[in-house]
Scaffold this motif. Structure first.
Motif, PDB file in Angstrom:
ATOM      1  N   MET A   1     -20.000  39.144  56.681  1.00  0.00           N
ATOM      2  CA  MET A   1     -18.676  39.689  56.908  1.00  0.00           C
ATOM      3  C   MET A   1     -18.739  41.204  56.724  1.00  0.00           C
ATOM      4  O   MET A   1     -19.357  41.683  55.790  1.00  0.00           O
ATOM      5  CB  MET A   1     -17.692  39.078  55.893  1.00  0.00           C
ATOM      6  N   THR A   2     -18.117  41.918  57.625  1.00  0.00           N
ATOM      7  CA  THR A   2     -17.934  43.352  57.453  1.00  0.00           C
ATOM      8  C   THR A   2     -16.472  43.669  57.715  1.00  0.00           C
ATOM      9  O   THR A   2     -15.900  43.227  58.711  1.00  0.00           O
ATOM     10  CB  THR A   2     -18.818  44.152  58.434  1.00  0.00           C
ATOM     11  N   ILE A   3     -15.886  44.432  56.818  1.00  0.00           N
ATOM     12  CA  ILE A   3     -14.504  44.875  56.971  1.00  0.00           C
ATOM     13  C   ILE A   3     -14.520  46.294  57.526  1.00  0.00           C
ATOM     14  O   ILE A   3     -15.171  47.187  56.976  1.00  0.00           O
ATOM     15  CB  ILE A   3     -13.748  44.847  55.621  1.00  0.00           C
ATOM     16  N   HIS A   4     -13.818  46.499  58.623  1.00  0.00           N
ATOM     17  CA  HIS A   4     -13.620  47.820  59.218  1.00  0.00           C
ATOM     18  C   HIS A   4     -12.219  48.268  58.817  1.00  0.00           C
ATOM     19  O   HIS A   4     -11.236  47.655  59.232  1.00  0.00           O
ATOM     20  CB  HIS A   4     -13.726  47.749  60.740  1.00  0.00           C
ATOM     21  N   HIS A   5     -12.149  49.278  58.002  1.00  0.00           N
ATOM     22  CA  HIS A   5     -10.891  49.833  57.495  1.00  0.00           C
ATOM     23  C   HIS A   5     -10.613  51.094  58.317  1.00  0.00           C
ATOM     24  O   HIS A   5     -11.309  52.102  58.175  1.00  0.00           O
ATOM     25  CB  HIS A   5     -11.051  50.149  56.003  1.00  0.00           C
ATOM     26  N   ILE A   6      -9.645  51.004  59.220  1.00  0.00           N
ATOM     27  CA  ILE A   6      -9.368  52.064  60.187  1.00  0.00           C
ATOM     28  C   ILE A   6      -8.107  52.803  59.754  1.00  0.00           C
ATOM     29  O   ILE A   6      -7.072  52.184  59.513  1.00  0.00           O
ATOM     30  CB  ILE A   6      -9.188  51.467  61.589  1.00  0.00           C
ATOM     31  N   VAL A   7      -8.226  54.126  59.654  1.00  0.00           N
ATOM     32  CA  VAL A   7      -7.102  54.963  59.247  1.00  0.00           C
ATOM     33  C   VAL A   7      -6.891  56.033  60.313  1.00  0.00           C
ATOM     34  O   VAL A   7      -7.815  56.772  60.639  1.00  0.00           O
ATOM     35  CB  VAL A   7      -7.363  55.637  57.877  1.00  0.00           C
ATOM     36  N   LEU A   8      -5.689  56.091  60.859  1.00  0.00           N
ATOM     37  CA  LEU A   8      -5.310  57.122  61.823  1.00  0.00           C
ATOM     38  C   LEU A   8      -4.164  57.921  61.225  1.00  0.00           C
ATOM     39  O   LEU A   8      -3.280  57.349  60.587  1.00  0.00           O
ATOM     40  CB  LEU A   8      -4.854  56.493  63.148  1.00  0.00           C
ATOM     41  N   PHE A   9      -4.173  59.237  61.439  1.00  0.00           N
ATOM     42  CA  PHE A   9      -3.089  60.045  60.893  1.00  0.00           C
ATOM     43  C   PHE A   9      -2.894  61.313  61.705  1.00  0.00           C
ATOM     44  O   PHE A   9      -3.753  61.715  62.497  1.00  0.00           O
ATOM     45  CB  PHE A   9      -3.319  60.380  59.413  1.00  0.00           C
ATOM     46  N   THR A  10      -1.748  61.921  61.484  1.00  0.00           N
ATOM     47  CA  THR A  10      -1.377  63.182  62.119  1.00  0.00           C
ATOM     48  C   THR A  10      -1.117  64.199  61.022  1.00  0.00           C
ATOM     49  O   THR A  10      -0.461  63.881  60.016  1.00  0.00           O
ATOM     50  CB  THR A  10      -0.105  62.996  62.970  1.00  0.00           C
ATOM     51  N   PHE A  11      -1.629  65.396  61.197  1.00  0.00           N
ATOM     52  CA  PHE A  11      -1.310  66.466  60.268  1.00  0.00           C
ATOM     53  C   PHE A  11       0.086  66.994  60.561  1.00  0.00           C
ATOM     54  O   PHE A  11       0.498  67.054  61.727  1.00  0.00           O
ATOM     55  CB  PHE A  11      -2.319  67.617  60.390  1.00  0.00           C
ATOM     56  N   LYS A  12       0.788  67.380  59.518  1.00  0.00           N
ATOM     57  CA  LYS A  12       2.083  68.035  59.698  1.00  0.00           C
ATOM     58  C   LYS A  12       1.862  69.358  60.431  1.00  0.00           C
ATOM     59  O   LYS A  12       0.805  69.982  60.283  1.00  0.00           O
ATOM     60  CB  LYS A  12       2.758  68.259  58.350  1.00  0.00           C
ATOM     61  N   PRO A  13       2.847  69.800  61.205  1.00  0.00           N
ATOM     62  CA  PRO A  13       2.663  71.012  62.016  1.00  0.00           C
ATOM     63  C   PRO A  13       2.306  72.262  61.223  1.00  0.00           C
ATOM     64  O   PRO A  13       1.590  73.133  61.719  1.00  0.00           O
ATOM     65  CB  PRO A  13       4.009  71.188  62.720  1.00  0.00           C
ATOM     66  N   GLU A  14       2.769  72.362  60.004  1.00  0.00           N
ATOM     67  CA  GLU A  14       2.546  73.569  59.205  1.00  0.00           C
ATOM     68  C   GLU A  14       1.186  73.614  58.509  1.00  0.00           C
ATOM     69  O   GLU A  14       0.829  74.608  57.857  1.00  0.00           O
ATOM     70  CB  GLU A  14       3.665  73.746  58.162  1.00  0.00           C
ATOM     71  N   VAL A  15       0.402  72.567  58.634  1.00  0.00           N
ATOM     72  CA  VAL A  15      -0.902  72.503  57.960  1.00  0.00           C
ATOM     73  C   VAL A  15      -1.862  73.484  58.631  1.00  0.00           C
ATOM     74  O   VAL A  15      -2.013  73.502  59.848  1.00  0.00           O
ATOM     75  CB  VAL A  15      -1.454  71.070  57.987  1.00  0.00           C
ATOM     76  N   THR A  16      -2.529  74.279  57.807  1.00  0.00           N
ATOM     77  CA  THR A  16      -3.446  75.302  58.310  1.00  0.00           C
ATOM     78  C   THR A  16      -4.793  74.690  58.683  1.00  0.00           C
ATOM     79  O   THR A  16      -5.147  73.602  58.197  1.00  0.00           O
ATOM     80  CB  THR A  16      -3.681  76.396  57.247  1.00  0.00           C
ATOM     81  N   PRO A  17      -5.582  75.394  59.502  1.00  0.00           N
ATOM     82  CA  PRO A  17      -6.937  74.901  59.802  1.00  0.00           C
ATOM     83  C   PRO A  17      -7.783  74.716  58.550  1.00  0.00           C
ATOM     84  O   PRO A  17      -8.581  73.767  58.471  1.00  0.00           O
ATOM     85  CB  PRO A  17      -7.517  75.985  60.710  1.00  0.00           C
TER      86      PRO A  17
END
Length: 102
Positions: A1-17
């Protein structure tokens, strides 16, 4: 068994590089801090019209659900969440058991 833990996210617009890179660095450091993580891949999105606007993604691999649960409660993971949560929005988490998915 292998669990693939997938996380997707968006940075807030004000977040700097620099802040974005700091989050990426923290993600990349997690396997050296949390033995339960078998491996991970992370990166920015490649444009896809069905991508729902997510900026970044991470796929963690765990041997089993018990190892995923170890990761979830590990101090390094909680510290990472404390850093990333104020900088991100629209988080999607999806876990797949590859043994049952085949």
């Amino acid at each position: 068994m292998t669990i693939h833990h997938i996380v997707l996210f968006t940075f807030k617009p004000e977040v700097t590089p620099e802040q974005r890179q700091n989050v990426r660095n923290c993600i990349s450091a997690l396997p050296s801090q949390i033995p339960a993580i078998q491996s991970l891949v992370t990166g920015e999105t490649v444009f896809n019209p069905l991508g729902h606007g997510y900026d970044e993604g991470v796929i963690f691999l765990f041997e089993n659900v018990a190892k995923l649960n170890e990761y979830r409660s590990h101090k390094a993971h909680l510290d990472y969440q404390g850093l990333a949560r104020p900088l991100t929005e629209g988080i999607l988490i999806f876990d797949i058991d590859s043994e049952t998915a085949a």
